[in-house]
Structure formats: structure tokens, C-alpha cells
Design a protein around this motif. Structure first.
Motif, PDB file in Angstrom:
ATOM      1  N   ARG A 280       0.247  10.326  -9.916  1.00 27.80           N
ATOM      2  CA  ARG A 280      -0.496  11.476 -10.431  1.00 27.80           C
ATOM      3  C   ARG A 280      -1.603  11.016 -11.375  1.00 27.80           C
ATOM      4  N   GLY A 281      -1.313   9.992 -12.171  1.00 26.49           N
ATOM      5  CA  GLY A 281      -2.319   9.450 -13.076  1.00 26.49           C
ATOM      6  C   GLY A 281      -3.506   8.874 -12.321  1.00 26.49           C
ATOM      7  N   VAL A 282      -3.235   8.208 -11.189  1.00 26.74           N
ATOM      8  CA  VAL A 282      -4.314   7.649 -10.368  1.00 26.74           C
ATOM      9  C   VAL A 282      -5.161   8.768  -9.784  1.00 26.74           C
ATOM     10  N   ARG A 283      -4.522   9.798  -9.266  1.00 25.75           N
ATOM     11  CA  ARG A 283      -5.267  10.918  -8.678  1.00 25.75           C
ATOM     12  C   ARG A 283      -6.141  11.604  -9.722  1.00 25.75           C
ATOM     13  N   ASN A 284      -5.618  11.738 -10.927  1.00 30.79           N
ATOM     14  CA  ASN A 284      -6.408  12.343 -12.003  1.00 30.79           C
ATOM     15  C   ASN A 284      -7.612  11.471 -12.346  1.00 30.79           C
ATOM     16  N   LEU A 285      -7.407  10.158 -12.352  1.00 29.89           N
ATOM     17  CA  LEU A 285      -8.500   9.227 -12.634  1.00 29.89           C
ATOM     18  C   LEU A 285      -9.613   9.366 -11.597  1.00 29.89           C
ATOM     19  N   LEU A 286      -9.245   9.399 -10.320  1.00 34.76           N
ATOM     20  CA  LEU A 286     -10.238   9.537  -9.256  1.00 34.76           C
ATOM     21  C   LEU A 286     -10.964  10.875  -9.356  1.00 34.76           C
ATOM     22  N   GLY A 287     -10.227  11.910  -9.749  1.00 34.62           N
ATOM     23  CA  GLY A 287     -10.845  13.224  -9.922  1.00 34.62           C
ATOM     24  C   GLY A 287     -11.880  13.215 -11.038  1.00 34.62           C
ATOM     25  N   ARG A 288     -11.570  12.519 -12.125  1.00 36.99           N
ATOM     26  CA  ARG A 288     -12.520  12.437 -13.238  1.00 36.99           C
ATOM     27  C   ARG A 288     -13.775  11.666 -12.853  1.00 36.99           C
TER      28      ARG A 288
ATOM     29  N   THR B 291       0.865  -1.187   0.000  1.00 34.44           N
ATOM     30  CA  THR B 291       0.000   0.000   0.000  1.00 34.44           C
ATOM     31  C   THR B 291       0.898   1.233   0.000  1.00 34.44           C
ATOM     32  N   VAL B 292       0.927   1.963  -1.114  1.00 29.25           N
ATOM     33  CA  VAL B 292       1.829   3.110  -1.223  1.00 29.25           C
ATOM     34  C   VAL B 292       1.124   4.443  -0.985  1.00 29.25           C
ATOM     35  N   GLU B 293      -0.223   4.435  -1.008  1.00 33.99           N
ATOM     36  CA  GLU B 293      -0.937   5.686  -0.739  1.00 33.99           C
ATOM     37  C   GLU B 293      -2.391   5.389  -0.380  1.00 33.99           C
ATOM     38  N   ILE B 294      -2.916   6.181   0.569  1.00 33.40           N
ATOM     39  CA  ILE B 294      -4.321   6.096   0.966  1.00 33.40           C
ATOM     40  C   ILE B 294      -4.931   7.476   0.768  1.00 33.40           C
ATOM     41  N   ILE B 295      -5.974   7.557  -0.053  1.00 32.87           N
ATOM     42  CA  ILE B 295      -6.601   8.840  -0.390  1.00 32.87           C
ATOM     43  C   ILE B 295      -8.006   8.881   0.200  1.00 32.87           C
TER      44      ILE B 295
ATOM     45  N   ILE C 133      -3.898   2.905  -3.077  1.00 34.75           N
ATOM     46  CA  ILE C 133      -3.081   2.597  -4.251  1.00 34.75           C
ATOM     47  C   ILE C 133      -2.130   1.478  -3.853  1.00 34.75           C
ATOM     48  N   LEU C 134      -2.223   0.364  -4.549  1.00 33.92           N
ATOM     49  CA  LEU C 134      -1.393  -0.803  -4.270  1.00 33.92           C
ATOM     50  C   LEU C 134      -0.369  -0.987  -5.381  1.00 33.92           C
TER      51      LEU C 134
ATOM     52  N   ALA D  15      -6.504  -1.533 -12.592  1.00 31.48           N
ATOM     53  CA  ALA D  15      -5.667  -2.700 -12.320  1.00 31.48           C
ATOM     54  C   ALA D  15      -4.772  -2.953 -13.524  1.00 31.48           C
ATOM     55  N   VAL D  16      -3.479  -2.738 -13.327  1.00 22.84           N
ATOM     56  CA  VAL D  16      -2.490  -3.004 -14.370  1.00 22.84           C
ATOM     57  C   VAL D  16      -1.392  -3.859 -13.751  1.00 22.84           C
ATOM     58  N   GLN D  17      -0.367  -4.136 -14.514  1.00 21.84           N
ATOM     59  CA  GLN D  17       0.664  -5.053 -14.043  1.00 21.84           C
ATOM     60  C   GLN D  17       1.394  -4.541 -12.806  1.00 21.84           C
ATOM     61  N   THR D  18       1.674  -3.232 -12.757  1.00 22.40           N
ATOM     62  CA  THR D  18       2.495  -2.688 -11.676  1.00 22.40           C
ATOM     63  C   THR D  18       1.703  -2.187 -10.473  1.00 22.40           C
ATOM     64  N   HIS D  19       0.434  -1.798 -10.688  1.00 19.02           N
ATOM     65  CA  HIS D  19      -0.323  -1.247  -9.566  1.00 19.02           C
ATOM     66  C   HIS D  19      -1.827  -1.432  -9.736  1.00 19.02           C
ATOM     67  N   MET D  20      -2.543  -1.207  -8.637  1.00 17.39           N
ATOM     68  CA  MET D  20      -3.992  -1.378  -8.610  1.00 17.39           C
ATOM     69  C   MET D  20      -4.583  -0.346  -7.657  1.00 17.39           C
ATOM     70  N   VAL D  21      -5.811   0.087  -7.947  1.00 18.64           N
ATOM     71  CA  VAL D  21      -6.492   1.079  -7.113  1.00 18.64           C
ATOM     72  C   VAL D  21      -7.832   0.509  -6.658  1.00 18.64           C
ATOM     73  N   LEU D  22      -8.030   0.436  -5.343  1.00 18.15           N
ATOM     74  CA  LEU D  22      -9.282  -0.049  -4.770  1.00 18.15           C
ATOM     75  C   LEU D  22      -9.964   1.092  -4.024  1.00 18.15           C
ATOM     76  N   THR D  23     -11.250   1.304  -4.305  1.00 16.11           N
ATOM     77  CA  THR D  23     -12.018   2.342  -3.621  1.00 16.11           C
ATOM     78  C   THR D  23     -13.011   1.683  -2.671  1.00 16.11           C
ATOM     79  N   PHE D  24     -12.846   1.959  -1.372  1.00 17.87           N
ATOM     80  CA  PHE D  24     -13.704   1.414  -0.320  1.00 17.87           C
ATOM     81  C   PHE D  24     -14.797   2.425   0.013  1.00 17.87           C
ATOM     82  N   CYS D  25     -16.028   1.943   0.163  1.00 17.13           N
ATOM     83  CA  CYS D  25     -17.125   2.840   0.517  1.00 17.13           C
ATOM     84  C   CYS D  25     -18.104   2.148   1.449  1.00 17.13           C
ATOM     85  N   SER D  26     -18.359   2.782   2.596  1.00 11.85           N
ATOM     86  CA  SER D  26     -19.385   2.342   3.535  1.00 11.85           C
ATOM     87  C   SER D  26     -20.305   3.538   3.747  1.00 11.85           C
TER      88      SER D  26
END
Length: 240
Positions: A193-201, A73-77, A180-181, A160-171
Motif C-alpha cells: 500500500r505504501g508503494v502504491r501511495n508513492l506512485l500515486g504521489r 516480483t510480487v506485483e506489476i502495476i 515491486i520486487l 529501494a530499501v532492504q526488503t523491497h524495491m520498485v522499478l518503473t519501466f517506460c518506453s
């Protein structure tokens, strides 16, 4: 003999009541987690993204087998605006995650960090949408001995790509965040930065960021934590 028979009878009745109580509690929890699906809405407003667990358009083209195994886990947003999460926080702690399939549509996620570990269970309710997971039952693990809030909601695989994956948890009305894994304990600033832009979109506000693994050197091989996590995973797999 009569006394022994009575004791056995009382024990049998108590055991039966306990089994009935556990079955009722389990049924209630599963009913609650199943009800989470009813909160999913297509309303494209930011407020609904926070208060309800709407469909965030998770990645549909997925090979679940490729997602299994160890991740860092390299980042928690954070997406909910809470005072304790505001701003940017950095830590050299590097939480580990292990994903495993326990059935054709059931998944298990083991989270490990210095504070302890916790096991999550998820179910894919629509096989045509494998990136949308529903929590299935309560969590287990050593972290439950500390103040801990059970997670009941959805997890969506945003990328989800070869090097990393993004999971969004919601309760609903409780928590909303993305993690960001990465396969290794480092991810380039361009990829983050690409992940953050994706979440923003997708209309997800980024009210707080916790950057992890900051002082960790890139891994070239197994570490003590990896060995420990693998051992924990083996224990959990044998218990199911």
C-alpha cells in the motif's frame, strides 16, 4: 587452386558485409536507446508521464551494490490504460529477477518465469543520479522466440530499501509500468500500500494490477527456481 582462392575471397567479402551490417544495426539500436533520454521532460502532467518518459524523481541515495542479486516480483502495476491490463489479476506465478553490475555504469537484469527468460541491459548515464537507467541494446533470451516487443526506454528506481524495491519501466508511447520486487516471495499489505501511495504521489495512474506469488508459501531457503536462475546467471556472466 584458383577456385579455392575465389571461394575464400567470396567468403571474406560476405563475412565483411555481415560484420558491417551487424555493426550498423548495433549502432542504430544504441542511437535509438540514447535518444530515449531526449524524451525525459519535467512537465508534471499525468499525460506526459504516460506519453513521455519524464523524470519521476527516482531515489538518488542508492548503494547499487545493495541492489544486486536475486529478487521476487510480487506485483506489476500498469500505468497505461490498456483493456488487457485493466482491473486486478492474480497468479501464483512468481517471476524472478537477478541484477548484476557489468561495469562501473552498466547493469544487467535477468528476468525468469515459467514462459522463459529474458536479459536486459541498462546504463547509468549520470552517476549523480544512479536511480535513472537507460536501456542499452536489444534484449536476449528464450522469450524472444515467442511474440515479444523489444523494450527501449528508461527504468527508474522509485524506492529501494532492504526488503523491497520498485522499478518503473517506460518506453515512449509503448509501455509504462512498475514492478515491486522483494527479497522474499512475500511482501506485507502495508508495504505494498505504501508503494502504491508513492506512485500515486508521483502522478502515475494505476490502471491495472497483476498480483503475483499469491499461492506461494514464504521461502525459507533455496528452491529449484533459485538454483536454475543462479545457473542461468552464471552462464550469462561467462558469456560477457
Amino acid at each position: 587452386r584458383l577456385g579455392s582462392a575465389c571461394c575464400a575471397c567470396v567468403f571474406w567479402i560476405s563475412t565483411s558485409k555481415l560484420a558491417s551490417l551487424l555493426a550498423t544495426m548495433t549502432g542504430a539500436w544504441l542511437a535509438w536507446t540514447t535518444m530515449m533520454a531526449a524524451y525525459v521532460t519535467a512537465t508534471p502532467t499525468t499525460d506526459s508521464a504516460i506519453e513521455y518518459c519524464r523524470d519521476m524523481q527516482p531515489q538518488r541515495s542508492l548503494d547499487l551494490e545493495q541492489l544486486m542479486g536475486l529478487w521476487h516480483t510480487v506485483e506489476i502495476i500498469q500505468h497505461r490504460d490498456e483493456q488487457r491490463f485493466r482491473g486486478v489479476q492474480t497468479t501464483d506465478t512468481c517471476p524472478m529477477v537477478h541484477l548484476a553490475k557489468t561495469g562501473s555504469s552498466d547493469l544487467k537484469m535477468l528476468w525468469h518465469e515459467p514462459a522463459g527468460y529474458v536479459e536486459y541491459r541498462f546504463r547509468i548515464t549520470d552517476i549523480s543520479n544512479p536511480g535513472f537507467w537507460l536501456s542499452w541494446g536489444p534484449q536476449n533470451g528464450s522469450m524472444l522466440t515467442k511474440p515479444y516487443t523489444q523494450f527501449a526506454g528508461t527504468v527508474q528506481v522509485m524506492k529501494a530499501v532492504q526488503t523491497h524495491m520498485v522499478l518503473t519501466f517506460c518506453s515512449p508511447n509503448q509501455s509504462h509500468y512498475s514492478i515491486i520486487l522483494a527479497r522474499f516471495n512475500h511482501l506485507s499489505s502495508t508495504e505494498i500500500r505504501g508503494v502504491r501511495n508513492l506512485l500515486g504521489r508521483r502522478g502515475l495512474p494505476q490502471t491495472g494490477v497483476r498480483e503475483t506469488c499469491k499461492d506461494s508459501a514464504p521461502l525459507a531457503g533455496p528452491t529449484t527456481v533459485l538454483v536454475l536462475l543462479s545457473a542461468l546467471t552464471l552462464v550469462f556472466s561467462r558469456s560477457n
